[in-house]
Each structure stands twice: as structure tokens, then as C-alpha cells.
Design a protein around this motif. Structure first.
Motif, mmCIF file in Angstrom:
data_model
loop_
_atom_site.group_PDB
_atom_site.id
_atom_site.type_symbol
_atom_site.label_atom_id
_atom_site.label_comp_id
_atom_site.label_asym_id
_atom_site.label_seq_id
_atom_site.Cartn_x
_atom_site.Cartn_y
_atom_site.Cartn_z
ATOM 1 N N SER A 128 1.182 -1.126 0.000
ATOM 2 C CA SER A 128 0.336 -0.290 0.207
ATOM 3 C C SER A 128 0.751 1.721 0.512
ATOM 4 N N LEU A 129 0.785 2.144 -0.250
ATOM 5 C CA LEU A 129 0.922 3.672 -0.796
ATOM 6 C C LEU A 129 -0.124 4.625 -0.217
ATOM 7 N N SER A 130 0.594 5.410 0.645
ATOM 8 C CA SER A 130 -0.122 7.046 1.508
ATOM 9 C C SER A 130 1.271 8.437 1.388
ATOM 10 N N LEU A 131 0.504 9.283 1.578
ATOM 11 C CA LEU A 131 1.398 10.281 1.661
ATOM 12 C C LEU A 131 2.124 10.047 2.382
ATOM 13 N N GLU A 132 1.789 9.251 4.126
ATOM 14 C CA GLU A 132 2.668 9.311 5.009
ATOM 15 C C GLU A 132 4.068 8.377 4.371
ATOM 16 N N ILE A 133 3.498 7.735 3.445
ATOM 17 C CA ILE A 133 4.486 6.754 2.713
ATOM 18 C C ILE A 133 5.744 7.355 2.386
ATOM 19 N N MET A 153 -3.603 12.014 -4.176
ATOM 20 C CA MET A 153 -1.840 12.110 -3.706
ATOM 21 C C MET A 153 -1.312 13.369 -4.497
ATOM 22 N N MET A 154 -1.719 12.379 -5.857
ATOM 23 C CA MET A 154 -1.008 13.349 -6.916
ATOM 24 C C MET A 154 -0.323 15.518 -7.656
ATOM 25 N N ASP A 155 -1.215 15.437 -5.946
ATOM 26 C CA ASP A 155 -1.390 17.003 -6.026
ATOM 27 C C ASP A 155 -1.113 17.227 -5.467
ATOM 28 N N SER A 156 -0.662 16.400 -4.097
ATOM 29 C CA SER A 156 0.305 16.906 -2.768
ATOM 30 C C SER A 156 1.553 17.703 -2.938
ATOM 31 N N PRO A 157 1.578 18.334 -2.299
ATOM 32 C CA PRO A 157 2.589 18.507 -2.442
ATOM 33 C C PRO A 157 4.459 17.865 -1.790
ATOM 34 N N ILE A 158 3.558 17.108 -0.434
ATOM 35 C CA ILE A 158 4.731 15.428 -0.269
ATOM 36 C C ILE A 158 5.019 14.716 -2.185
ATOM 37 N N TRP A 159 3.954 15.185 -2.466
ATOM 38 C CA TRP A 159 4.050 14.046 -3.530
ATOM 39 C C TRP A 159 4.917 14.717 -4.757
ATOM 40 N N LYS A 160 4.632 16.048 -4.694
ATOM 41 C CA LYS A 160 5.272 16.944 -6.012
ATOM 42 C C LYS A 160 6.985 16.880 -5.455
ATOM 43 N N SER A 161 7.669 17.031 -4.016
ATOM 44 C CA SER A 161 8.907 17.082 -3.934
ATOM 45 C C SER A 161 9.855 15.987 -3.829
ATOM 46 N N MET A 162 9.166 14.867 -4.583
ATOM 47 C CA MET A 162 9.504 13.608 -4.273
ATOM 48 C C MET A 162 10.585 13.836 -5.933
ATOM 49 N N PRO A 163 11.639 13.565 -5.901
ATOM 50 C CA PRO A 163 12.909 14.006 -6.774
ATOM 51 C C PRO A 163 12.207 13.539 -8.166
ATOM 52 N N ALA A 164 11.464 11.597 -8.530
ATOM 53 C CA ALA A 164 11.047 11.842 -9.730
ATOM 54 C C ALA A 164 10.115 12.496 -9.884
ATOM 55 N N VAL A 165 9.352 13.140 -8.905
ATOM 56 C CA VAL A 165 8.409 14.196 -9.446
ATOM 57 C C VAL A 165 8.731 15.243 -10.274
ATOM 58 N N LYS A 166 9.829 15.763 -9.431
ATOM 59 C CA LYS A 166 10.513 17.051 -9.758
ATOM 60 C C LYS A 166 11.465 16.844 -11.340
ATOM 61 N N GLN A 167 11.930 15.775 -11.408
ATOM 62 C CA GLN A 167 12.498 15.632 -12.574
ATOM 63 C C GLN A 167 11.757 14.958 -14.362
#
Length: 199
Positions: A128-133, A153-167
Motif C-alpha cells: 500500500s502507498l499513502s502520503l505518509e509513506i 495524492m499526486m496533487d499534494s506538496p509531498i508527492w511533488k517534492s519527490m525527486p522523480a516528480v521534480k525531474q
């Protein structure tokens, strides 16, 4: 309904489909073959279907072409994917989860193509994948499969902070074949992987 197709042969993908008297019902309509699990080893399954249909030569040729496609893809990916990890995330109605390396697209990417797995999935079939993980998700590339689940979750700042998303290394892929288990589906997945990762 099956009788309306007037089949010459009935093939059941797993033993589960033959349980509770189903096999006996089908066998009265036409010869019925039951795989233990057809998606477990697609090459062996195709060879078996080739034998059943009297098309072993065609099945062997398809397997050889598939093996060659795997070999060529591995060579191309080895140049750009050394020490890189990928994650396959399914946005399903029952929740968001990551696909492991033991079945479907996960098997193809991690076992056949040799692409690295995230620490979060390890040897599990899924997780399972959650914002906390998400902050623990150590993937360099993410393949996202939309099955009609919650993608907020794809709209959250946490998601957007992931290196894969930033790149911009998140790729939306087609659930129609990314969740398939046959050689045609696998070949289409290989084409996608090469298109996204070997640029």
C-alpha cells in the motif's frame, strides 16, 4: 453463453476457473484445458497453447522474437538505468499500491529487464502507498497506472517534492496492457519502457 460460441476448445487461465464443477460443465461443451496459472510463465503457456492448437512452430517463433526483444531492451536500458530504481503505482478503486516484482508488469520490469526495485516494495507482491509513506519512496522513475482510483495524492506538496516528480520522471501508462499477462501485453510494455527510459 459459451455454448453460443460453439468452441472447439476451451482454455482456462487458472485452476480457480475450473473449480466447483465448472470444468465438468465446460468439458461437456468442448475439450477443456486448465492451466495451473497461465500468467506465471508466459513462454511455457504460449508453448502449451501452440501444442494444443497444432501451431508449435508459430509459438516457438513468437517466444524467440520475445527473447530477442528482451535482450535488446536490456542492452539499451543498461546504458541509462545502472543503479536506478523504478516503481509501478496502481491507482485502483480499493486504494493506491505499488506493484512488486513477482507478477504482471512488475515481473517484466524487475525480473526480465533487470530494473531496480524500491526498498519499499522489497520482495512483496504489492504494498500500500499513502502520503505518509511517499517520502520513503526511493524511485528514480515512476510508472502510474490509472484504474479509476483516487489520484489526489499526486496533487499534494509531498508527492511533488519527490525527486522523480521534480525531474518529470512520472509516466502515465495504459492499464489495458500494463495489467495484462500475455506476450503481446509484455511487448507493448517493453516498448513503453524504452520510449520513456532510454531517451
Amino acid at each position: 453463453m459459451i455454448m453460443s460460441y460453439n468452441p472447439d476448445l476451451i482454455i482456462l487461465q487458472t485452476e480457480t476457473f475450473a473449480a466447483n464443477g465448472v470444468y465438468d460443465s465446460y468439458a461437456k461443451i468442448a475439450p477443456t484445458y486448465v492451466f495451473k496459472n497461465a500468467s506465471g510463465n508466459i513462454e511455457q503457456s504460449l508453448a502449451t497453447i501452440g501444442d494444443l492448437l497444432g501451431k508449435s512452430t508459430e509459438a516457438d517463433a513468437a517466444v524467440q522474437a520475445y527473447r530477442e526483444k528482451i535482450k535488446e531492451a536490456k542492452e539499451k536500458l543498461s546504458k541509462v538505468m545502472e543503479n536506478k530504481k523504478v516503481a509501478i503505482i496502481r491507482f485502483a478503486p480499493k486504494g493506491v499500491n505499488m506493484m512488486g516484482g513477482n507478477y504482471l508488469a512488475g515481473y517484466l520490469l524487475h525480473q526480465e529487464l533487470g530494473l531496480g526495485k524500491t526498498e519499499l516494495i522489497g520482495d512483496a507482491n504489492s504494498a500500500s502507498l499513502s502520503l505518509e509513506i511517499i517520502p520513503e519512496l526511493d524511485a528514480d522513475y515512476i510508472f502510474a497506472i490509472d484504474q479509476g482510483g483516487d489520484r489526489s495524492m499526486m496533487d499534494s506538496p509531498i508527492w511533488k517534492s519527490m525527486p522523480a516528480v521534480k525531474q518529470e520522471h512520472v509516466y502515465e501508462v495504459d492499464s489495458g496492457y500494463w495489467l495484462g499477462s500475455g506476450m503481446i501485453a509484455y511487448e507493448k510494455i517493453i516498448d513503453d519502457v524504452l520510449r520513456f527510459l532510454s531517451q
